[in-house]
Design an enzyme around this catalytic site. Structure first.
Site, PDB file in Angstrom:
ATOM      1  N   ARG A   1      49.829  37.171  34.056  1.00  0.00           N
ATOM      2  CA  ARG A   1      51.001  36.569  33.398  1.00  0.00           C
ATOM      3  C   ARG A   1      52.218  36.672  34.334  1.00  0.00           C
ATOM      4  O   ARG A   1      52.982  35.730  34.503  1.00  0.00           O
ATOM      5  CB  ARG A   1      51.304  37.289  32.070  1.00  0.00           C
ATOM      6  CG  ARG A   1      50.267  37.075  30.972  1.00  0.00           C
ATOM      7  CD  ARG A   1      50.314  35.665  30.429  1.00  0.00           C
ATOM      8  NE  ARG A   1      51.638  35.305  29.923  1.00  0.00           N
ATOM      9  CZ  ARG A   1      52.124  35.633  28.715  1.00  0.00           C
ATOM     10  NH1 ARG A   1      51.369  36.303  27.869  1.00  0.00           N
ATOM     11  NH2 ARG A   1      53.327  35.242  28.330  1.00  0.00           N
TER      12      ARG A   1
ATOM     13  N   ASP B   1      40.985  36.265  20.047  1.00  0.00           N
ATOM     14  CA  ASP B   1      42.391  36.663  19.840  1.00  0.00           C
ATOM     15  C   ASP B   1      42.466  37.289  18.446  1.00  0.00           C
ATOM     16  O   ASP B   1      41.486  37.253  17.671  1.00  0.00           O
ATOM     17  CB  ASP B   1      43.286  35.405  19.945  1.00  0.00           C
ATOM     18  CG  ASP B   1      44.772  35.729  19.933  1.00  0.00           C
ATOM     19  OD1 ASP B   1      45.156  36.915  20.026  1.00  0.00           O
ATOM     20  OD2 ASP B   1      45.580  34.776  19.820  1.00  0.00           O
TER      21      ASP B   1
ATOM     22  N   CYS C   1      44.108  37.576  24.987  1.00  0.00           N
ATOM     23  CA  CYS C   1      45.486  37.530  25.498  1.00  0.00           C
ATOM     24  C   CYS C   1      46.239  38.828  25.255  1.00  0.00           C
ATOM     25  O   CYS C   1      47.255  39.077  25.894  1.00  0.00           O
ATOM     26  CB  CYS C   1      46.226  36.350  24.888  1.00  0.00           C
ATOM     27  SG  CYS C   1      46.463  36.480  23.108  1.00  0.00           S
TER      28      CYS C   1
ATOM     29  N   GLN D   1      50.132  31.723  28.642  1.00  0.00           N
ATOM     30  CA  GLN D   1      48.912  32.516  28.537  1.00  0.00           C
ATOM     31  C   GLN D   1      47.733  31.769  29.150  1.00  0.00           C
ATOM     32  O   GLN D   1      46.945  32.333  29.910  1.00  0.00           O
ATOM     33  CB  GLN D   1      48.627  32.846  27.066  1.00  0.00           C
ATOM     34  CG  GLN D   1      47.416  33.706  26.871  1.00  0.00           C
ATOM     35  CD  GLN D   1      47.598  35.091  27.470  1.00  0.00           C
ATOM     36  OE1 GLN D   1      48.607  35.722  27.223  1.00  0.00           O
ATOM     37  NE2 GLN D   1      46.652  35.548  28.268  1.00  0.00           N
TER      38      GLN D   1
ATOM     39  N   HIS E   1      50.579  28.423  23.378  1.00  0.00           N
ATOM     40  CA  HIS E   1      50.921  29.537  24.263  1.00  0.00           C
ATOM     41  C   HIS E   1      50.521  29.134  25.691  1.00  0.00           C
ATOM     42  O   HIS E   1      49.586  29.702  26.274  1.00  0.00           O
ATOM     43  CB  HIS E   1      50.188  30.799  23.809  1.00  0.00           C
ATOM     44  CG  HIS E   1      50.785  32.074  24.334  1.00  0.00           C
ATOM     45  ND1 HIS E   1      51.898  32.111  25.163  1.00  0.00           N
ATOM     46  CD2 HIS E   1      50.409  33.374  24.158  1.00  0.00           C
ATOM     47  CE1 HIS E   1      52.172  33.369  25.452  1.00  0.00           C
ATOM     48  NE2 HIS E   1      51.301  34.149  24.863  1.00  0.00           N
TER      49      HIS E   1
ATOM     50  N   ARG F   1      60.529  32.270  22.685  1.00  0.00           N
ATOM     51  CA  ARG F   1      59.360  32.569  21.839  1.00  0.00           C
ATOM     52  C   ARG F   1      59.838  32.395  20.407  1.00  0.00           C
ATOM     53  O   ARG F   1      60.763  33.090  19.964  1.00  0.00           O
ATOM     54  CB  ARG F   1      58.859  33.986  22.076  1.00  0.00           C
ATOM     55  CG  ARG F   1      57.912  34.443  20.975  1.00  0.00           C
ATOM     56  CD  ARG F   1      57.181  35.707  21.301  1.00  0.00           C
ATOM     57  NE  ARG F   1      56.158  35.473  22.311  1.00  0.00           N
ATOM     58  CZ  ARG F   1      55.166  36.313  22.579  1.00  0.00           C
ATOM     59  NH1 ARG F   1      55.058  37.441  21.908  1.00  0.00           N
ATOM     60  NH2 ARG F   1      54.268  36.043  23.499  1.00  0.00           N
TER      61      ARG F   1
HETATM   62  N1  NVA Z   1      47.874  34.368  18.546  1.00  0.00           N
HETATM   63  C1  NVA Z   1      48.723  35.510  18.783  1.00  0.00           C
HETATM   64  C2  NVA Z   1      49.028  35.629  20.241  1.00  0.00           C
HETATM   65  C3  NVA Z   1      49.890  36.812  20.591  1.00  0.00           C
HETATM   66  C4  NVA Z   1      50.236  36.848  22.057  1.00  0.00           C
HETATM   67  C5  NVA Z   1      50.000  35.382  17.982  1.00  0.00           C
HETATM   68  O1  NVA Z   1      50.566  34.291  17.923  1.00  0.00           O
HETATM   69  O2  NVA Z   1      50.414  36.380  17.388  1.00  0.00           O
HETATM   70  N1   CP Z   2      49.791  37.842  25.309  1.00  0.00           N
HETATM   71  C1   CP Z   2      51.097  37.929  24.956  1.00  0.00           C
HETATM   72  O1   CP Z   2      51.837  36.940  24.963  1.00  0.00           O
HETATM   73  O2   CP Z   2      51.511  39.185  24.629  1.00  0.00           O
HETATM   74  P1   CP Z   2      52.918  39.603  24.002  1.00  0.00           P
HETATM   75  O3   CP Z   2      52.923  39.157  22.571  1.00  0.00           O
HETATM   76  O4   CP Z   2      52.961  41.091  24.142  1.00  0.00           O
HETATM   77  O5   CP Z   2      54.011  38.922  24.774  1.00  0.00           O
END
Ligand code: NVA
Ligand code: CP
Length: 304
Positions: free
Chosen positions: A289, A223, A261, A135, A132, A105
């Site tokens: 997930r 989101d 998500c 997701q 993502h 990540r």
């Molecule tokens: N769009 C959000 C998703 C978190 C799972 C982010 O990137 O923070």
């Molecule tokens: N939806 C998701 O990826 O959540 P986290 O940021 O908690 O991993």
């Protein structure tokens, strides 16, 4: 061996194979226990690199890896030499000699791509600033479970044009559903990307007005208004009219489902009355997930 980088890099049969296995394993776990699933990671170790916080991605992967008989090594990027300037390619080459799979990540999408290019073990994208895919795989499964099929659904993406929405648009070039993108004009995904996706067969509509965009939709997805690492200011004012609240969701189909998500910012992009309603399938999505990622690991490691 193959990496799981982006939805656009998958074929429909790849996605179907992953979802088919997921449904089978989910059934085994529901009817018997996770002890009864194939232990494809026995004797194997998975490294998980995190440049950003995570609840779902970290825990669902760690639990899934344990259910598959493997061991997880969680690496906060700030704790490893990456944070002191060691290159991605050297990190990839070294980790490949220790572990059997890497999950990452990170901020820059290119970092995930470079990690995959330089690793001799598969890399799974656990979220970048651009996408993502794990997701969206879980979301597709959740829609299939709740609506029977993804085909012919009228999906609304409402709010910020971000990484999750990009992966959804990529899915729309592969699957036969319509997606309406409803963002403030200045927060839209790049128009060139949308046009290219349409040229690749995606059925995409753009509607900047929430009230008309939500009309007759089967699936409503939003989101956070501010993704991790997004330092833009003053987005909130333009996004306020895009909040998914009871008044707005009434204009969707009666049997429409709501997805997010998570993590949610209650009172901002969604109200409690929507996320806690019967229409909300967000927690089923979060559970999926775990199930879908075991099969993504299987897909990465399987020999064809
Ligand atoms: N769009 C959000 C998703 C978190 C799972 C982010 O990137 O923070
Ligand atoms: N939806 C998701 O990826 O959540 P986290 O940021 O908690 O991993």
């Amino acid at each position: 061996m193959r990496s799981f980088t982006d939805i656009k890099d998958l074929s429909k049969s790849d996605i179907e194979a992953i979802l088919f296995r997921t449904k089978q394993e989910k059934k085994v776990i529901a009817e018997k226990s996770s002890l009864d699933i194939e232990k494809i990671l026995l004797g194997k170790t998975v490294a998980l690199i995190f440049e950003k916080p995570s609840t779902r991605t970290r825990v669902s992967f760690e639990v899934g890896i344990s259910q598959l008989g493997g061991y997880s090594s969680v690496l906060q990027a700030s704790d490893i030499q990456l944070s002191r300037g060691e290159s991605i390619s050297d990190t990839a080459k070294v980790l490949s000699r220790y572990v059997d799979l890497i999950i990452v990540r990170c901020f820059e999408h290119q970092m995930m791509i470079d990690l995959a290019k330089n690793s001799s073990v598969p890399v799974i994208n656990g979220l970048t600033d651009q996408s993502h895919p794990c997701q969206v795989m879980a979301d597709i499964l959740t829609i299939e479970e709740n609506k029977g099929s993804l085909s012919n659904q009228n999906i609304l993406w409402i709010g910020d044009g971000n990484n999750v929405s990009r992966s959804w648009v990529e899915a729309s070039s592969i699957y036969d559903f319509q997606i309406t993108l409803c963002t403030p004009k200045e927060l839209s995904l790049p128009i060139k990307f949308i046009e290219n996706s349409i040229a690749n067969g995606a059925n995409i509509k753009i509607d900047y007005q929430p009230e008309s965009a939500i009309n007759n939709k089967d699936v409503i997805i939003t989101d956070t208004w501010s993704s991790m690492g997004d330092n833009s200011i003053n987005k909130e004012n333009s996004l306020k009219p895009y909040q998914v609240n009871r008044e707005l969701i009434k204009k969707a189909r009666k049997d429409a489902v709501f997805m997010h998500c998570l993590p949610a910012h209650r009172g901002k992009e969604v109200t409690n009355e929507v996320i806690d309603s019967n229409q909300s399938i967000v927690f089923a999505g979060a559970e999926n997930r775990l199930h879908v990622q075991r099969s993504i690991i299987w897909w990465c490691l399987k020999n064809d």
